[in-house]
Design an enzyme around this catalytic site. Structure first.
Site, PDB file in Angstrom:
ATOM      1  N   GLU A   1      -2.540  -9.170   3.540  1.00  0.00           N
ATOM      2  CA  GLU A   1      -2.800  -9.701   4.793  1.00  0.00           C
ATOM      3  C   GLU A   1      -4.368  -9.891   5.160  1.00  0.00           C
ATOM      4  O   GLU A   1      -4.707 -10.964   5.851  1.00  0.00           O
ATOM      5  CB  GLU A   1      -2.173  -9.018   5.909  1.00  0.00           C
ATOM      6  CG  GLU A   1      -2.906  -7.548   6.469  1.00  0.00           C
ATOM      7  CD  GLU A   1      -2.931  -6.612   5.361  1.00  0.00           C
ATOM      8  OE1 GLU A   1      -3.782  -5.874   5.253  1.00  0.00           O
ATOM      9  OE2 GLU A   1      -2.027  -6.663   4.533  1.00  0.00           O
TER      10      GLU A   1
ATOM     11  N   CYS B   1       0.675  -1.221   0.049  1.00  0.00           N
ATOM     12  CA  CYS B   1       0.100   0.083  -0.056  1.00  0.00           C
ATOM     13  C   CYS B   1       0.822   1.259  -0.073  1.00  0.00           C
ATOM     14  O   CYS B   1       1.289   1.699  -1.007  1.00  0.00           O
ATOM     15  CB  CYS B   1      -1.090  -0.151   1.412  1.00  0.00           C
ATOM     16  SG  CYS B   1      -2.326   0.995   1.017  1.00  0.00           S
TER      17      CYS B   1
ATOM     18  N   HIS C   1      -3.863  -5.067  -0.050  1.00  0.00           N
ATOM     19  CA  HIS C   1      -3.612  -5.567   1.298  1.00  0.00           C
ATOM     20  C   HIS C   1      -3.830  -7.286   1.331  1.00  0.00           C
ATOM     21  O   HIS C   1      -4.822  -7.778   1.667  1.00  0.00           O
ATOM     22  CB  HIS C   1      -4.472  -5.172   2.513  1.00  0.00           C
ATOM     23  CG  HIS C   1      -4.367  -3.642   2.734  1.00  0.00           C
ATOM     24  ND1 HIS C   1      -3.549  -3.225   3.863  1.00  0.00           N
ATOM     25  CD2 HIS C   1      -4.753  -2.673   1.948  1.00  0.00           C
ATOM     26  CE1 HIS C   1      -3.626  -2.069   3.787  1.00  0.00           C
ATOM     27  NE2 HIS C   1      -4.035  -1.491   2.765  1.00  0.00           N
TER      28      HIS C   1
END
Length: 380
Positions: free
Chosen positions: A356, A264, A354
């Protein structure tokens, strides 16, 4: 921000955009006033992760899903120690939480943390307005003594804009801390915290990585003091054009050709480090249903996003940079925004989204394995 935590269900509230558009509803969460940049998130779930993502610092989040709060709030899912959104906008909040993990309601949590919100407005109309006019400054006002419309609009227009905002140090850790590897330790990673989410070092720890999380103000000397096998640059809020310090640190990492991974804000930092520009998107990408193509494999992934800025790099060619050849590795299929970069002559890559994604989707989790592979190859 000024707030009260008294019951808000029937308290009048007003949302005022900087272009003069006004929406009237009822208070949700704390009662008072708050200001920020109005943005919308298209996720139908994962609101707890959204609220506690430091990248949302100084933003008022509009939820496009009409029904929010169904599963309540627990103490296991936050991405950080507090709620970071400046304000919260929902159409129809759940009256009752229904989940075996819920410990309290979302409304209660917003009140507990002093987050001013508004409910009962047409979030579809507000979202369409932001798509057409762009993200803009906004204020939410609630309580018995609301100012007149002219006063509210004037207050909104006095607020700082997101363009030019340097916010990473406001949300990052002040002291270095370590997230130990789960199981056998295989690698050490220095992670520069620009607004890191808690799940990110956890995803690395699952792969045998001991993660040293450093403040946003860390120097190259701080990074290499932990003797890292790899270096990571996290997500975070604000305008990447202001992040000269992290850019300089990343350039030092590139000079030493240490395996590097950015997410990001970290993708934007890599873009700047390579000599590309950045720019503000009209309304950004936020939510957990954004289609991205990995151009190295051709695979299309459903991904989680939260960014209002992007890298200005050519999609149709390999670029020469001071650190070797670079190319765009991932692209958003909705609007062709750059969603990833990779160097071809040394072990460095980044993505704008993202992987994760605690609330899902998990299509991009392989990127952590790709980072591990770079460190394995370097060690070999």
């Amino acid at each position: 921000m000024t707030t009260s935590t008294r019951g808000a269900a029937k308290v009048p509230a007003v949302l005022v955009l900087e272009d003069g558009r006004i929406f009237r509803g009822r208070a949700y969460g704390a009662v008072g006033e708050t200001f920020g940049e109005a943005v919308f998130s298209t996720g139908m779930t994962g609101y707890q992760e959204t609220l506690t993502d430091p990248s949302y610092h100084r933003q008022v989040v509009v939820m496009t899903a009409p029904h929010v709060g169904n599963t309540g709030v627990n103490d296991e899912d936050p991405e950080s120690a507090r709620i970071w959104v400046a304000g919260y906008v929902v159409r129809d909040p759940a009256r009752v939480s229904s989940n075996w993990r819920a410990q309290r309601s979302l409304d209660e949590e917003l009140r507990r943390q002093g987050v001013v919100g508004i409910q009962g407005i047409d979030t579809r109309a507000l979202t369409r307005h932001l798509r057409e006019s762009g993200a803009m400054r906004v204020g939410i006002f609630s309580g018995s003594a609301l100012p007149d419309e002219g006063t509210m609009l004037a207050e909104v227009r006095q607020q700082p804009e997101m363009k030019g905002a340097d916010l990473s140090a406001e949300v990052a850790t002040k002291e270095t801390y370590v997230v130990p590897a789960i199981g056998e330790k295989k690698f050490t990673v220095a992670a520069v915290d620009l607004g890191i989410k808690g799940m990110t070092p956890h995803r690395m720890a699952e792969r045998g990585i001991e993660v040293h999380v450093l403040p946003a103000t860390a120097t190259a000397e701080d990074v290499y003091a932990v003797q890292p096998d790899g270096v990571f640059f996290s997500n975070g809020p604000g305008d990447p054009a202001t992040a000269d310090g992290p850019v300089a640190v990343m350039q030092a990492v590139l000079e030493r050709k240490t395996p590097l991974f950015g997410i990001c804000f970290g993708n934007q930092i890599l873009g700047r480090a390579l000599g590309f520009g950045t720019y503000k998107l009209k309304y950004g990408h936020r939510g957990i249903n954004q289609p991205v193509q990995d151009r190295t494999t051709g695979k299309v992934e459903v991904t989680a996003h939260n960014h209002g800025f992007a890298v200005d790099a050519p999609l149709d060619k390999v670029s020469d940079t001071p650190y070797g050849r670079a190319e765009v590795s991932h692209v958003c299929l909705n609007d062709n925004v750059v969603e990833g970069l990779q160097l071809l002559d040394q072990p460095a890559f980044s993505v704008q989204y993202h992987p994760e994604a605690a609330a899902g989707p998990h299509d991009a989790a392989y990127l952590f394995d790709r980072f591990v592979s770079l460190m394995e190859a370097e060690r070999a």
